[in-house]
Write a protein that holds these residues in place. Structure first.
Motif, PDB file in Angstrom:
ATOM      1  N   LEU A   1      15.463  20.746 -46.526  1.00  0.00           N
ATOM      2  CA  LEU A   1      15.506  20.819 -47.990  1.00  0.00           C
ATOM      3  C   LEU A   1      14.610  19.745 -48.616  1.00  0.00           C
ATOM      4  N   ILE A   2      14.609  18.546 -48.007  1.00  0.00           N
ATOM      5  CA  ILE A   2      13.718  17.491 -48.491  1.00  0.00           C
ATOM      6  C   ILE A   2      12.266  17.886 -48.282  1.00  0.00           C
ATOM      7  N   GLN A   3      11.965  18.491 -47.141  1.00  0.00           N
ATOM      8  CA  GLN A   3      10.602  18.953 -46.877  1.00  0.00           C
ATOM      9  C   GLN A   3      10.173  20.011 -47.890  1.00  0.00           C
ATOM     10  N   ILE A   4      11.077  20.928 -48.205  1.00  0.00           N
ATOM     11  CA  ILE A   4      10.756  21.986 -49.164  1.00  0.00           C
ATOM     12  C   ILE A   4      10.495  21.381 -50.546  1.00  0.00           C
ATOM     13  N   ALA A   5      11.361  20.425 -50.949  1.00  0.00           N
ATOM     14  CA  ALA A   5      11.171  19.773 -52.255  1.00  0.00           C
ATOM     15  C   ALA A   5       9.858  19.007 -52.293  1.00  0.00           C
ATOM     16  N   GLY A   6       9.584  18.235 -51.246  1.00  0.00           N
ATOM     17  CA  GLY A   6       8.345  17.462 -51.201  1.00  0.00           C
ATOM     18  C   GLY A   6       7.114  18.337 -51.124  1.00  0.00           C
ATOM     19  N   GLY A   7       7.172  19.366 -50.280  1.00  0.00           N
ATOM     20  CA  GLY A   7       6.040  20.283 -50.163  1.00  0.00           C
ATOM     21  C   GLY A   7       5.781  21.028 -51.454  1.00  0.00           C
ATOM     22  N   SER A   8       6.851  21.410 -52.138  1.00  0.00           N
ATOM     23  CA  SER A   8       6.703  22.122 -53.418  1.00  0.00           C
ATOM     24  C   SER A   8       6.037  21.240 -54.460  1.00  0.00           C
ATOM     25  N   TYR A   9       6.423  19.959 -54.486  1.00  0.00           N
ATOM     26  CA  TYR A   9       5.830  19.040 -55.469  1.00  0.00           C
ATOM     27  C   TYR A   9       4.345  18.832 -55.189  1.00  0.00           C
TER      28      TYR A   9
ATOM     29  N   HIS B   1       1.489   4.961 -69.444  1.00  0.00           N
ATOM     30  CA  HIS B   1       1.626   4.271 -68.169  1.00  0.00           C
ATOM     31  C   HIS B   1       2.881   4.709 -67.419  1.00  0.00           C
ATOM     32  N   LYS B   2       3.933   5.049 -68.148  1.00  0.00           N
ATOM     33  CA  LYS B   2       5.168   5.513 -67.509  1.00  0.00           C
ATOM     34  C   LYS B   2       4.916   6.802 -66.737  1.00  0.00           C
ATOM     35  N   GLN B   3       4.117   7.686 -67.313  1.00  0.00           N
ATOM     36  CA  GLN B   3       3.797   8.950 -66.659  1.00  0.00           C
ATOM     37  C   GLN B   3       2.966   8.706 -65.406  1.00  0.00           C
ATOM     38  N   ALA B   4       2.035   7.768 -65.471  1.00  0.00           N
ATOM     39  CA  ALA B   4       1.226   7.433 -64.298  1.00  0.00           C
ATOM     40  C   ALA B   4       2.097   6.852 -63.190  1.00  0.00           C
ATOM     41  N   PHE B   5       2.999   5.950 -63.558  1.00  0.00           N
ATOM     42  CA  PHE B   5       3.926   5.364 -62.584  1.00  0.00           C
ATOM     43  C   PHE B   5       4.782   6.450 -61.932  1.00  0.00           C
ATOM     44  N   SER B   6       5.333   7.354 -62.754  1.00  0.00           N
ATOM     45  CA  SER B   6       6.205   8.418 -62.241  1.00  0.00           C
ATOM     46  C   SER B   6       5.467   9.327 -61.278  1.00  0.00           C
ATOM     47  N   LYS B   7       4.213   9.627 -61.592  1.00  0.00           N
ATOM     48  CA  LYS B   7       3.431  10.506 -60.729  1.00  0.00           C
ATOM     49  C   LYS B   7       3.206   9.864 -59.360  1.00  0.00           C
ATOM     50  N   GLY B   8       2.885   8.571 -59.356  1.00  0.00           N
ATOM     51  CA  GLY B   8       2.716   7.863 -58.099  1.00  0.00           C
ATOM     52  C   GLY B   8       4.019   7.764 -57.330  1.00  0.00           C
ATOM     53  N   PHE B   9       5.092   7.434 -58.036  1.00  0.00           N
ATOM     54  CA  PHE B   9       6.400   7.269 -57.410  1.00  0.00           C
ATOM     55  C   PHE B   9       6.872   8.554 -56.743  1.00  0.00           C
ATOM     56  N   LEU B  10       6.804   9.669 -57.455  1.00  0.00           N
ATOM     57  CA  LEU B  10       7.284  10.945 -56.924  1.00  0.00           C
ATOM     58  C   LEU B  10       6.403  11.459 -55.784  1.00  0.00           C
ATOM     59  N   THR B  11       5.101  11.227 -55.899  1.00  0.00           N
ATOM     60  CA  THR B  11       4.198  11.692 -54.847  1.00  0.00           C
ATOM     61  C   THR B  11       4.536  11.047 -53.511  1.00  0.00           C
ATOM     62  N   ASN B  12       4.856   9.757 -53.525  1.00  0.00           N
ATOM     63  CA  ASN B  12       5.222   9.095 -52.272  1.00  0.00           C
ATOM     64  C   ASN B  12       6.658   9.400 -51.872  1.00  0.00           C
ATOM     65  N   LEU B  13       7.580   9.332 -52.815  1.00  0.00           N
ATOM     66  CA  LEU B  13       8.991   9.498 -52.497  1.00  0.00           C
ATOM     67  C   LEU B  13       9.291  10.884 -51.938  1.00  0.00           C
TER      68      LEU B  13
ATOM     69  N   ASN C   1       7.272  12.797 -50.285  1.00  0.00           N
ATOM     70  CA  ASN C   1       6.444  13.122 -49.123  1.00  0.00           C
ATOM     71  C   ASN C   1       7.288  12.970 -47.853  1.00  0.00           C
ATOM     72  N   PRO C   2       7.691  14.073 -47.211  1.00  0.00           N
ATOM     73  CA  PRO C   2       8.552  13.974 -46.021  1.00  0.00           C
ATOM     74  C   PRO C   2       7.885  13.261 -44.859  1.00  0.00           C
ATOM     75  N   LYS C   3       6.560  13.245 -44.829  1.00  0.00           N
ATOM     76  CA  LYS C   3       5.866  12.526 -43.766  1.00  0.00           C
ATOM     77  C   LYS C   3       6.093  11.020 -43.899  1.00  0.00           C
ATOM     78  N   ALA C   4       6.226  10.537 -45.134  1.00  0.00           N
ATOM     79  CA  ALA C   4       6.516   9.121 -45.348  1.00  0.00           C
ATOM     80  C   ALA C   4       7.909   8.789 -44.833  1.00  0.00           C
ATOM     81  N   LEU C   5       8.854   9.693 -45.050  1.00  0.00           N
ATOM     82  CA  LEU C   5      10.215   9.479 -44.568  1.00  0.00           C
ATOM     83  C   LEU C   5      10.228   9.331 -43.051  1.00  0.00           C
ATOM     84  N   VAL C   6       9.538  10.239 -42.355  1.00  0.00           N
ATOM     85  CA  VAL C   6       9.487  10.193 -40.890  1.00  0.00           C
ATOM     86  C   VAL C   6       8.784   8.930 -40.415  1.00  0.00           C
TER      87      VAL C   6
END
Length: 219
Positions: free
Chosen positions: A76-84, A119-131, A133-138
């Motif tokens: 489910l995390i992979q699906i959410a991350g891949g979808s984003y 700047h909040k939008q830029a921060f959020s985009k960076g934060f979500l892109t990494n968070l 990413n299931p490869k980062a979790l592994v």
């Protein structure tokens, strides 16, 4: 204590090498620093580094390992991350296509769906892109479980978190800083459409591959 310092040095070295490897985080900084300049690129870097900090905390406390050992949760995390990631990529490509259809639109104007209003939008985009990413979790599960022993001191764990966050922010901020220099910025602006297109393809392909792998693992 000497052994802990050696572990922390090894942790920092492996993480630094991983940071310099091309991936979604790298592509996101390049795309946005090229488009919107130094400040936006640094806020993207800050968001990415906090995403890495969350992954580090979850891995260090064992929460990520629990998720990883439950196939349905991890899928489910992979699906959410891949979808984003796929959404980032496909929206970029669609915006470029729409802009090409409008011939009278100036070449220097960015696609509407790519604009970062603050700047909040830029921060959020960076934060979500990494968070997300299931490869980062592994990666962080592997890094922490292989290097940090169970009897590692609390101060050592805190220092590990500071090192991982600090190196992440430093690398991505330096990357954004270099890409947004005035001379280089003038050259990159001319190639901004191609950079957006390449990043769109990277995000789309990675997202679709992650999603496909997650779906097949559930069947």
């Amino acid at each position: 204590m000497t052994n802990e310092y050696q572990i922390l040095l090894t942790l920092a070295s492996i993480h630094w090498i991983a940071l310099m490897s091309p991936g979604p985080d790298f592509a996101l900084v390049i795309q946005n620093a090229t488009r919107y300049g130094r400040t936006t690129g640094i806020y993207i870097a800050l968001g990415l580094s906090f995403g890495i900090l969350i992954h580090s905390i979850l891995s260090l406390t064992g929460i990520s390992l629990i998720v990883h050992t439950h196939p349905v949760w991890f899928a489910l995390i992979q699906i959410a991350g891949g979808s984003y990631l796929a959404w980032l990529g496909l929206s970029t490509l669609n915006s470029l296509y729409q802009r090409r259809k409008v011939r009278h639109q100036p070449e220097t104007q960015p696609p509407a769906s790519l604009c970062l209003d603050n700047h909040k939008q830029a921060f959020s985009k960076g934060f979500l892109t990494n968070l997300l990413n299931p490869k980062a979790l592994v990666f962080f599960i592997s890094l922490m479980s292989s290097l940090i022993p169970a009897d590692f001191s609390a101060s050592g764990k805190m220092l590990a978190l500071v090192i991982l966050w600090g190196l992440s922010f430093f690398w991505f901020a330096i990357l954004a800083w270099l890409l947004s220099g005035q001379r280089l910025q003038n050259k990159l602006q001319a190639a901004a459409v191609y950079i957006d297109g390449l990043c769109g393809v990277i995000f789309s392909v990675l997202g679709l591959m992650i999603g496909y792998h997650a779906f097949t693992s559930l069947t």
